[in-house]
Design a protein around this motif. Structure first.
Motif, PDB file in Angstrom:
ATOM      1  N   ALA A  91     -67.315  57.427 116.046  1.00  0.00           N
ATOM      2  CA  ALA A  91     -67.490  55.985 116.230  1.00  0.00           C
ATOM      3  C   ALA A  91     -67.256  55.560 117.674  1.00  0.00           C
ATOM      4  O   ALA A  91     -67.563  54.421 118.040  1.00  0.00           O
ATOM      5  N   LEU A  92     -66.739  56.465 118.502  1.00  0.00           N
ATOM      6  CA  LEU A  92     -66.359  56.091 119.866  1.00  0.00           C
ATOM      7  C   LEU A  92     -67.529  55.608 120.722  1.00  0.00           C
ATOM      8  O   LEU A  92     -67.427  54.570 121.375  1.00  0.00           O
ATOM      9  N   PRO A  93     -68.683  56.302 120.737  1.00  0.00           N
ATOM     10  CA  PRO A  93     -69.800  55.789 121.560  1.00  0.00           C
ATOM     11  C   PRO A  93     -70.240  54.390 121.153  1.00  0.00           C
ATOM     12  O   PRO A  93     -70.553  53.561 122.021  1.00  0.00           O
ATOM     13  N   GLY A  94     -70.254  54.112 119.858  1.00  0.00           N
ATOM     14  CA  GLY A  94     -70.615  52.776 119.402  1.00  0.00           C
ATOM     15  C   GLY A  94     -69.610  51.731 119.846  1.00  0.00           C
ATOM     16  O   GLY A  94     -69.977  50.602 120.203  1.00  0.00           O
ATOM     17  N   THR A  95     -68.325  52.100 119.839  1.00  0.00           N
ATOM     18  CA  THR A  95     -67.295  51.166 120.293  1.00  0.00           C
ATOM     19  C   THR A  95     -67.439  50.881 121.780  1.00  0.00           C
ATOM     20  O   THR A  95     -67.322  49.730 122.220  1.00  0.00           O
TER      21      THR A  95
END
Length: 277
Positions: A142-146
Protein backbone atom coordinates in the motif's frame (compact mmCIF):
# COMPACT_ATOMS: atom_id res chain seq x y z
CA UNK A 1 8.85 -6.67 10.24
CA UNK A 2 8.64 -4.41 7.18
CA UNK A 3 10.51 -1.18 6.55
CA UNK A 4 7.18 0.61 6.90
CA UNK A 5 6.61 -0.80 10.38
CA UNK A 6 9.63 0.36 12.41
CA UNK A 7 9.72 0.18 16.18
CA UNK A 8 11.57 2.09 18.88
CA UNK A 9 13.41 0.52 21.81
CA UNK A 10 11.59 2.84 24.24
CA UNK A 11 9.11 1.41 26.75
CA UNK A 12 7.03 2.89 29.60
CA UNK A 13 8.96 0.88 32.19
CA UNK A 14 12.48 1.79 31.07
CA UNK A 15 12.05 5.30 29.68
CA UNK A 16 9.03 7.17 31.00
CA UNK A 17 9.05 9.51 33.99
CA UNK A 18 6.34 8.72 36.54
CA UNK A 19 3.97 11.55 37.48
CA UNK A 20 1.17 9.95 39.51
CA UNK A 21 0.48 11.18 43.05
CA UNK A 22 -2.58 11.26 45.26
CA UNK A 23 -2.31 15.04 45.64
CA UNK A 24 -2.39 15.51 41.87
CA UNK A 25 -5.53 13.44 41.27
CA UNK A 26 -8.21 16.18 41.63
CA UNK A 27 -6.35 18.54 39.32
CA UNK A 28 -5.72 15.72 36.86
CA UNK A 29 -9.39 14.73 36.78
CA UNK A 30 -10.37 18.33 36.04
CA UNK A 31 -7.78 18.61 33.26
CA UNK A 32 -8.89 15.31 31.75
CA UNK A 33 -12.54 16.38 31.74
CA UNK A 34 -11.70 19.67 30.02
CA UNK A 35 -9.54 17.95 27.39
CA UNK A 36 -12.28 15.44 26.58
CA UNK A 37 -14.86 18.23 26.39
CA UNK A 38 -12.64 20.15 23.98
CA UNK A 39 -12.17 17.07 21.80
CA UNK A 40 -15.91 16.42 21.63
CA UNK A 41 -16.49 20.08 20.83
CA UNK A 42 -13.91 19.79 18.06
CA UNK A 43 -15.73 16.82 16.50
CA UNK A 44 -19.05 18.67 16.60
CA UNK A 45 -17.61 21.87 15.12
CA UNK A 46 -15.55 20.34 12.30
CA UNK A 47 -18.30 20.75 9.64
CA UNK A 48 -18.93 24.39 10.53
CA UNK A 49 -15.24 25.29 10.72
CA UNK A 50 -14.63 23.50 7.41
CA UNK A 51 -17.01 25.90 5.65
CA UNK A 52 -14.93 28.94 6.62
CA UNK A 53 -12.35 30.47 4.29
CA UNK A 54 -8.69 29.57 4.65
CA UNK A 55 -7.26 32.20 7.02
CA UNK A 56 -10.15 32.34 9.56
CA UNK A 57 -10.38 28.54 9.57
CA UNK A 58 -6.68 28.13 10.27
CA UNK A 59 -6.73 30.74 13.04
CA UNK A 60 -9.54 28.85 14.79
CA UNK A 61 -7.76 25.50 14.40
CA UNK A 62 -4.45 26.86 15.71
CA UNK A 63 -6.14 28.48 18.70
CA UNK A 64 -8.16 25.32 19.48
CA UNK A 65 -5.05 23.13 19.30
CA UNK A 66 -3.13 25.38 21.67
CA UNK A 67 -6.12 25.34 24.02
CA UNK A 68 -6.22 21.53 24.05
CA UNK A 69 -2.54 21.33 24.99
CA UNK A 70 -2.88 24.03 27.64
CA UNK A 71 -5.96 22.32 29.08
CA UNK A 72 -3.81 19.22 29.63
CA UNK A 73 -1.55 21.37 31.82
CA UNK A 74 1.25 21.83 29.26
CA UNK A 75 2.65 25.26 28.44
CA UNK A 76 3.47 25.84 24.77
CA UNK A 77 6.55 27.56 23.37
CA UNK A 78 6.78 27.97 19.61
CA UNK A 79 9.91 29.35 17.95
CA UNK A 80 9.56 30.20 14.26
CA UNK A 81 6.78 29.89 11.71
CA UNK A 82 5.93 27.75 8.68
CA UNK A 83 4.94 29.14 5.27
CA UNK A 84 1.23 29.99 5.63
CA UNK A 85 0.19 28.94 2.12
CA UNK A 86 1.03 26.36 -0.52
CA UNK A 87 1.86 22.68 -0.45
CA UNK A 88 4.21 21.79 2.40
CA UNK A 89 5.48 18.50 3.80
CA UNK A 90 5.83 19.06 7.56
CA UNK A 91 8.04 16.48 9.28
CA UNK A 92 8.94 16.14 12.95
CA UNK A 93 10.35 13.78 15.53
CA UNK A 94 7.58 11.83 17.26
CA UNK A 95 7.18 11.54 21.04
CA UNK A 96 3.57 11.92 22.11
CA UNK A 97 -0.05 12.26 21.02
CA UNK A 98 0.49 15.91 21.99
CA UNK A 99 2.70 16.26 18.90
CA UNK A 100 -0.37 16.35 16.64
CA UNK A 101 -2.10 19.45 18.10
CA UNK A 102 1.28 21.13 18.55
CA UNK A 103 2.08 20.82 14.84
CA UNK A 104 -1.43 21.95 13.92
CA UNK A 105 -0.79 25.02 16.07
CA UNK A 106 2.13 25.79 13.73
CA UNK A 107 0.13 25.19 10.55
CA UNK A 108 -3.03 23.08 10.22
CA UNK A 109 -2.68 20.26 7.75
CA UNK A 110 -3.62 16.71 6.84
CA UNK A 111 -1.93 14.15 9.05
CA UNK A 112 -0.57 10.83 7.84
CA UNK A 113 -1.83 8.44 10.52
CA UNK A 114 -1.76 4.71 11.12
CA UNK A 115 -5.08 3.02 10.45
CA UNK A 116 -5.47 1.93 14.10
CA UNK A 117 -6.10 5.53 15.14
CA UNK A 118 -9.55 5.32 13.55
CA UNK A 119 -10.56 3.04 16.45
CA UNK A 120 -9.43 5.39 19.21
CA UNK A 121 -12.31 6.78 21.30
CA UNK A 122 -13.10 10.45 20.53
CA UNK A 123 -9.65 11.22 19.07
CA UNK A 124 -10.16 8.68 16.29
CA UNK A 125 -13.34 10.35 15.08
CA UNK A 126 -11.71 13.78 15.23
CA UNK A 127 -8.69 12.54 13.27
CA UNK A 128 -10.88 11.02 10.57
CA UNK A 129 -12.99 14.19 10.23
CA UNK A 130 -9.88 16.35 9.96
CA UNK A 131 -9.04 14.85 6.57
CA UNK A 132 -6.22 12.60 7.76
CA UNK A 133 -4.56 10.21 5.33
CA UNK A 134 -4.57 6.72 6.83
CA UNK A 135 -1.94 4.07 6.13
CA UNK A 136 -2.16 0.34 6.81
CA UNK A 137 1.42 -0.23 7.90
CA UNK A 138 1.06 -4.02 7.75
CA UNK A 139 0.63 -3.81 3.96
CA UNK A 140 3.89 -2.74 2.37
CA UNK A 141 2.23 -2.91 -1.06
CA UNK A 142 0.00 0.00 0.00
CA UNK A 143 3.02 2.30 0.36
CA UNK A 144 3.23 3.55 -3.27
CA UNK A 145 -0.46 4.43 -3.20
CA UNK A 146 -0.01 6.31 0.07
CA UNK A 147 2.93 8.26 -1.36
CA UNK A 148 0.77 9.18 -4.35
CA UNK A 149 -2.07 10.36 -2.08
CA UNK A 150 0.36 12.51 -0.08
CA UNK A 151 1.69 14.02 -3.31
CA UNK A 152 -1.88 14.76 -4.49
CA UNK A 153 -2.59 16.61 -1.23
CA UNK A 154 0.61 18.59 -1.55
CA UNK A 155 -0.16 19.55 -5.16
CA UNK A 156 -3.58 20.76 -4.00
CA UNK A 157 -1.84 23.25 -1.69
CA UNK A 158 -2.29 21.41 1.62
CA UNK A 159 0.22 20.94 4.38
CA UNK A 160 0.69 17.23 5.07
CA UNK A 161 2.08 16.25 8.46
CA UNK A 162 4.29 13.16 8.66
CA UNK A 163 6.33 11.58 11.46
CA UNK A 164 9.09 9.91 9.40
CA UNK A 165 10.47 7.86 12.29
CA UNK A 166 7.37 5.69 11.93
CA UNK A 167 7.18 5.15 15.69
CA UNK A 168 7.19 7.20 18.88
CA UNK A 169 10.37 7.62 20.91
CA UNK A 170 10.69 8.69 24.53
CA UNK A 171 12.21 12.12 23.78
CA UNK A 172 15.73 11.37 24.99
CA UNK A 173 16.56 9.55 21.78
CA UNK A 174 15.49 9.77 18.15
CA UNK A 175 14.94 7.31 15.30
CA UNK A 176 16.05 7.57 11.68
CA UNK A 177 13.77 9.35 9.22
CA UNK A 178 12.22 6.94 6.70
CA UNK A 179 12.42 8.09 3.11
CA UNK A 180 9.05 7.28 1.56
CA UNK A 181 7.14 10.46 2.42
CA UNK A 182 9.98 12.62 1.11
CA UNK A 183 9.41 11.15 -2.34
CA UNK A 184 5.94 12.75 -2.25
CA UNK A 185 7.51 16.17 -1.69
CA UNK A 186 9.81 15.60 -4.66
CA UNK A 187 6.95 14.37 -6.85
CA UNK A 188 4.82 17.40 -5.95
CA UNK A 189 7.79 19.81 -6.07
CA UNK A 190 7.03 21.34 -2.66
CA UNK A 191 9.32 22.27 0.24
CA UNK A 192 9.86 20.27 3.42
CA UNK A 193 9.34 21.92 6.81
CA UNK A 194 11.29 20.20 9.62
CA UNK A 195 10.03 20.79 13.16
CA UNK A 196 11.77 19.81 16.39
CA UNK A 197 9.53 18.77 19.29
CA UNK A 198 10.78 18.59 22.86
CA UNK A 199 9.17 18.36 26.30
CA UNK A 200 10.66 19.71 29.50
CA UNK A 201 9.78 20.21 33.12
CA UNK A 202 10.13 24.00 33.45
CA UNK A 203 13.65 24.89 32.27
CA UNK A 204 15.08 21.53 33.33
CA UNK A 205 16.17 18.55 31.28
CA UNK A 206 13.98 16.71 28.81
CA UNK A 207 10.93 15.07 30.37
CA UNK A 208 9.62 11.75 29.09
CA UNK A 209 6.29 12.04 30.94
CA UNK A 210 4.40 12.96 27.72
CA UNK A 211 5.88 10.02 25.78
CA UNK A 212 3.41 7.56 24.26
CA UNK A 213 5.57 4.50 23.67
CA UNK A 214 5.60 0.73 23.67
CA UNK A 215 2.67 -0.88 25.43
CA UNK A 216 1.22 2.42 26.64
CA UNK A 217 -2.50 2.85 26.21
CA UNK A 218 -3.79 6.26 25.14
CA UNK A 219 -5.62 6.67 28.44
CA UNK A 220 -2.50 5.82 30.47
CA UNK A 221 -0.44 8.35 28.53
CA UNK A 222 -3.17 10.98 28.80
CA UNK A 223 -3.42 10.48 32.56
CA UNK A 224 0.35 10.78 32.96
CA UNK A 225 0.30 14.12 31.15
CA UNK A 226 -2.62 15.63 33.06
CA UNK A 227 -1.07 14.43 36.34
CA UNK A 228 2.27 16.11 35.65
CA UNK A 229 3.29 19.53 36.89
CA UNK A 230 5.11 22.30 35.04
CA UNK A 231 5.39 20.50 31.70
CA UNK A 232 6.51 22.65 28.78
CA UNK A 233 6.24 21.73 25.10
CA UNK A 234 8.94 23.33 22.95
CA UNK A 235 8.24 23.53 19.23
CA UNK A 236 11.08 24.80 17.07
CA UNK A 237 10.28 25.42 13.40
CA UNK A 238 13.51 24.90 11.47
CA UNK A 239 14.46 26.46 8.09
CA UNK A 240 12.51 25.13 5.14
CA UNK A 241 14.26 22.60 2.89
CA UNK A 242 13.58 23.35 -0.78
CA UNK A 243 14.56 20.33 -2.89
CA UNK A 244 16.43 21.10 -6.10
CA UNK A 245 16.76 19.08 -9.28
CA UNK A 246 19.66 17.03 -7.89
CA UNK A 247 18.01 16.04 -4.62
CA UNK A 248 16.78 12.50 -4.03
CA UNK A 249 14.55 11.27 -1.21
CA UNK A 250 17.45 9.78 0.75
CA UNK A 251 19.34 13.08 0.81
CA UNK A 252 16.18 15.01 1.66
CA UNK A 253 15.33 12.65 4.56
CA UNK A 254 18.87 12.91 5.98
CA UNK A 255 18.82 16.71 5.68
CA UNK A 256 15.51 16.89 7.55
CA UNK A 257 16.79 14.51 10.22
CA UNK A 258 19.90 16.63 10.72
CA UNK A 259 17.78 19.78 10.84
CA UNK A 260 15.58 18.39 13.60
CA UNK A 261 18.85 17.41 15.32
CA UNK A 262 17.30 16.10 18.53
CA UNK A 263 20.49 14.35 19.58
CA UNK A 264 22.49 17.58 19.27
CA UNK A 265 19.84 19.66 21.02
CA UNK A 266 19.70 17.32 24.00
CA UNK A 267 23.49 17.22 24.26
CA UNK A 268 24.10 20.95 24.09
CA UNK A 269 20.96 22.21 25.81
CA UNK A 270 20.48 24.75 23.01
CA UNK A 271 17.93 27.47 23.79
CA UNK A 272 16.22 29.91 21.44
CA UNK A 273 13.85 32.82 21.40
CA UNK A 274 10.29 31.59 21.74
CA UNK A 275 6.66 32.60 22.16
CA UNK A 276 4.94 31.15 25.22
CA UNK A 277 1.26 30.63 25.98
Amino acid sequence: MSAWLPSAPCSPRSCVDATASVAAAPRAVLRLAIVLALLVTGIVCVPAVGRLSGAPRERIIRAWCRTVVRAAGVRVRIDGAAPPRGGLLMVANHISWLDVPLLAAVRPGRMLAKAEIRRWPVAGALTARSGALFIDRDRLRALPGTVARIADGLRAGSAVVVFPEGSTWCGRAQGRFRRAAFQAALDADVPVQPVRLRYRCDAGPASTAPAFVGSDSLLTSLWRVVSARRLVAEVRVMPVLAPDAGTDRRALARAAERSVGLRTALRTGTTARHAET
